[in-house]
Design an enzyme around this catalytic site. Structure first.
Site, PDB file in Angstrom:
ATOM      1  CD1 TRP A 103      -2.375  -2.099   1.707  1.00 35.13           C
ATOM      2  CD2 TRP A 103      -3.023  -1.047  -0.159  1.00 35.13           C
ATOM      3  NE1 TRP A 103      -3.419  -2.802   1.159  1.00 35.13           N
ATOM      4  CE2 TRP A 103      -3.832  -2.192   0.025  1.00 35.13           C
ATOM      5  CE3 TRP A 103      -3.248  -0.239  -1.273  1.00 35.13           C
ATOM      6  CZ2 TRP A 103      -4.859  -2.537  -0.858  1.00 35.13           C
ATOM      7  CZ3 TRP A 103      -4.265  -0.587  -2.158  1.00 35.13           C
ATOM      8  CH2 TRP A 103      -5.054  -1.715  -1.946  1.00 35.13           C
ATOM      9  CG  ASP A 187      -3.389   4.355   3.822  1.00 39.81           C
ATOM     10  OD1 ASP A 187      -4.454   4.217   4.450  1.00 39.81           O
ATOM     11  OD2 ASP A 187      -3.128   3.695   2.789  1.00 39.81           O
ATOM     12  CE  LYS A 211      -9.241  -2.585   3.068  1.00 40.84           C
ATOM     13  NZ  LYS A 211      -8.159  -1.679   2.737  1.00 40.84           N
TER      14      LYS A 211
END
Ligand SMILES: *Cc1c(COP(=O)(O)O)cnc(C)c1O
Length: 375
Positions: A103, A187, A211
């Site tokens: 990511w 993030d 999530k």
């Protein structure tokens, strides 16, 4: 009973939230409309949005000088929205990135479209830590070794690498690192609301909801207000933080239903005792799972113990020829979506807020039994 859902995202939501949404589906609080059918500027939805925002502020103790924005496009869009809004601040068009897995690499790659995005540190090579060789992306570079440019518009890191299972949660103080004017941007998509956030360290935190905080479709952005108002001319107006903040996330139609469900999740977290109580539960859950993995000769966890994620635990069967059988039997036992990401292989158990200790124990019992039959 519903099966235990270990999906990495979109992932399990609290059953109470789903039941409340079901009960309110066709008629929200007696108004005769579903939340999906009401104007985002009407009094009903304004109440839903205001409560969601206030609850999120309360849960994370967001300081008053931070904006709480609800946006669209997921964390992937935010990877572009962020440089479009921040890179121009100071005029250098520079930003630094810590690479710790898939990511953060994606975030970095996206930022390169907009300016000089450099690598401050990377765990993309094997490293010897405490005498043990760690594979690439299974450890985290020490902040003292990050190369941060004093004129960088921000430093970006990924708080929890959802795929690799690497969590870095003791964020550094940028002043201590010698760059007090470089804001830290995180993030936090896959560990948002699983633990408190130290806003004295992070100037901007963003997280896609799916999530740990709600359904796909809404992205939360918590930003110190001095970072707002520096968008590049090319920034789409719906993604300009100044517009979003200025209109209190109503610059255009926000993702109303996703915000409503996220709001129900926030209220559920309050009923659980808040983020601190969930953090305690998350520590207990992840410790139980990693302790079992470490005590077994049949399974293997590869991430360095200091940075193992509390949310996403990748693990491997030492005999990988048993993978298919493991997954099939797990599913029959009511343990869903344990297959690891294709780039890592093996298994991954995502044990977010909505997955209780009971689910972790069910997984461990199944793994013990599988080991007993095949070990
Ligand atoms: C899932 C995830 C993303 C991407 O989210 P999208 O909603 O698919 O854009 C980015 N960063 C992290 C840490 C994630 O877990």
């Amino acid at each position: 009973m519903r099966p235990w859902n270990f999906s990495a995202g979109p992932s399990a939501l609290p059953l109470e939230v789903l039941q409340q949404a079901a009960a309110e589906m066709t008629d929200w609080h007696g108004c005769g409309m579903s939340v999906m059918e009401m104007s985002h500027r009407g009094k009903q939805f304004m109440q839903i949005a205001q409560e969601a925002q206030a609850d999120l502020r309360e849960l994370l103790a967001v300081p008053d000088d931070y904006s709480v924005m609800f946006m669209q496009g997921g964390a992937t869009a935010e990877n572009a929205i962020l440089p479009l809004n921040l890179m121009g601040r100071g005029g250098a068009l520079k930003a630094d990135y810590v690479l710790s897995g898939i990511w953060s690499n994606k975030s970095h790659k996206e930022a390169q479209r907009y300016g000089d995005a450099a690598v401050a540190a990377s765990s993309g090579a094997a490293a010897v830590i405490d005498g043990v060789t760690q594979d690439p992306w299974t450890w985290f570079p020490e902040p003292e070794q990050w190369r941060i440019r004093a004129d960088a518009a921000y430093l970006h890191l990924c708080g929890n690498e959802t795929i690799g299972g690497v969590e870095f949660a003791t964020w550094p103080d940028m002043a201590t690192l010698g760059v007090p004017n470089v804001p830290l941007v995180v993030d936090a998509s896959s560990h948002f609301l699983s633990r408190p956030i130290d806003f004295s360290k992070a100037a901007l935190v963003y997280a896609g909801a799916q999530k740990n905080a709600g359904p796909a479709g809404v992205t939360m952005v918590l930003a110190r207000r001095d970072l707002i108002g520096h968008a590049l001319p090319a920034c789409p107006s719906a993604f300009d933080y100044a517009n979003v903040d200025g209109a209190n996330s109503m610059f255009n139609t926000p993702p109303t239903y996703a915000m409503y469900i996220a709001g129900l999740v926030f209220k559920w977290i309050k009923r659980q005792g808040g983020v601190a109580a969930l953090e305690k539960a998350n520590i207990a859950k992840s410790q139980a799972l990693y302790a079992y993995l470490d005590g077994s000769d049949f399974y293997l966890a590869r991430v360095h113990p200091k940075v193992r994620s509390r949310m996403n635990a990748p693990f491997f069967l030492r005999d990988e020829s048993l993978n298919g059988e493991f997954l099939a039997q797990a599913e029959s036992a009511g343990l869903m979506q344990l297959k690891g990401h294709k780039s890592v292989g093996g298994m991954r158990a995502s044990i977010y807020n909505a997955l209780p200790m009971e689910g972790v124990q069910a997984l461990i019992s199944f793994m013990q039994e599988f080991e007993r039959r095949h070990g």
